[in-house]
Motif scaffolding. Structure first.
Motif, PDB file in Angstrom:
ATOM      1  N   GLU A 225       0.833  -1.207   0.000  1.00 39.87           N
ATOM      2  CA  GLU A 225       0.000   0.000   0.000  1.00 39.87           C
ATOM      3  C   GLU A 225       0.872   1.263   0.000  1.00 39.87           C
ATOM      4  O   GLU A 225       0.537   2.256  -0.656  1.00 39.87           O
TER       5      GLU A 225
ATOM      6  N   THR B  39       0.727   4.083  -2.970  1.00 44.13           N
ATOM      7  CA  THR B  39       0.461   5.476  -2.609  1.00 44.13           C
ATOM      8  C   THR B  39       1.594   6.378  -3.074  1.00 44.13           C
ATOM      9  O   THR B  39       1.352   7.410  -3.709  1.00 44.13           O
TER      10      THR B  39
ATOM     11  N   LYS C 277      -4.120  14.115   0.463  1.00 41.62           N
ATOM     12  CA  LYS C 277      -4.706  12.902   1.044  1.00 41.62           C
ATOM     13  C   LYS C 277      -3.693  11.756   1.004  1.00 41.62           C
ATOM     14  O   LYS C 277      -3.556  10.995   1.962  1.00 41.62           O
ATOM     15  N   GLY C 278      -2.947  11.659  -0.089  1.00 47.00           N
ATOM     16  CA  GLY C 278      -1.911  10.636  -0.206  1.00 47.00           C
ATOM     17  C   GLY C 278      -0.802  10.836   0.815  1.00 47.00           C
ATOM     18  O   GLY C 278      -0.291   9.873   1.390  1.00 47.00           O
TER      19      GLY C 278
ATOM     20  N   GLU D  69      -1.081  12.202   3.743  1.00 48.70           N
ATOM     21  CA  GLU D  69      -1.618  11.797   5.041  1.00 48.70           C
ATOM     22  C   GLU D  69      -1.628  10.268   5.170  1.00 48.70           C
ATOM     23  O   GLU D  69      -1.215   9.710   6.189  1.00 48.70           O
ATOM     24  N   LYS D  70      -2.052   9.611   4.118  1.00 50.68           N
ATOM     25  CA  LYS D  70      -2.097   8.146   4.125  1.00 50.68           C
ATOM     26  C   LYS D  70      -0.683   7.574   4.226  1.00 50.68           C
ATOM     27  O   LYS D  70      -0.433   6.651   5.021  1.00 50.68           O
TER      28      LYS D  70
ATOM     29  N   GLY E 208       0.748   7.837   7.717  1.00 49.05           N
ATOM     30  CA  GLY E 208       0.178   6.809   8.589  1.00 49.05           C
ATOM     31  C   GLY E 208       0.763   5.436   8.307  1.00 49.05           C
ATOM     32  O   GLY E 208       1.123   4.693   9.228  1.00 49.05           O
ATOM     33  N   LEU E 209       0.904   5.101   7.032  1.00 49.16           N
ATOM     34  CA  LEU E 209       1.474   3.810   6.658  1.00 49.16           C
ATOM     35  C   LEU E 209       2.937   3.695   7.077  1.00 49.16           C
ATOM     36  O   LEU E 209       3.389   2.616   7.456  1.00 49.16           O
TER      37      LEU E 209
END
Length: 151
Positions: free
Chosen positions: A39, A43, A64-65, A67-68, A71-72
């Motif tokens: 993932e 991303t 948004k990417g 932020e993702k 987190g990842l």
């Protein structure tokens, strides 16, 4: 013809059962971290594609990417057990033999994804302001892969 069909069926079933042996339990530490890294790659490839013109730049999508991705970047490390696990892992044995260095590189990745996240919150968002922080993220990924991943 029936004998040939039976032989073909047996051969097909045997092949399919062997394919199932290669799978990683998605709930195992190896399965968990593989899913997270997959993932992360998807991303970051999309984000890099926006900056390199492969994909149209979408400021909201990039933010948004970021932020993702941040987190990842904090997620896979808990799925590296203290003792090397078995399975089809891309991780070298050095991950377990040099844990302090591995942890240091993990923290560096977390730091640069955090920087990218902060920059992506500055509106209006423009692609050129994101290139340097994205390069840092990609360099952090590469540094860890160079030391700790079988290619």
């Amino acid at each position: 013809m029936t004998v040939m069909f039976k032989c073909f069926t047996v051969l097909l079933l045997a092949s399919l059962s062997l394919l199932g042996c290669d799978r990683v339990d998605p709930n195992s530490p190896l399965g968990q971290r593989k899913a997270i890294f997959k993932e992360m790659l998807k991303t970051s490839e999309d984000m890099g594609g926006m900056l390199r013109g492969r994909l149209p730049f979408d400021a909201a999508g990039f933010a948004k990417g970021a932020e993702k991705l941040d987190g990842l970047a904090h997620a896979p490390w808990e799925h590296f057990p203290q003792v090397q696990d078995q399975g089809d892992s891309s991780a070298r044995a050095d991950v377990w033999q040099r844990q302090a260095r591995f942890t240091d590189l993990a923290r560096q990745l977390e730091g640069v994804t955090g920087e990218l996240l902060q920059v992506s919150r500055n509106q209006p968002l423009e692609a050129q302001q994101l290139q340097v922080p994205m390069d840092k993220v990609e360099a952090a990924c590469k540094a860890c892969h160079t030391e700790f991943r079988n290619h």
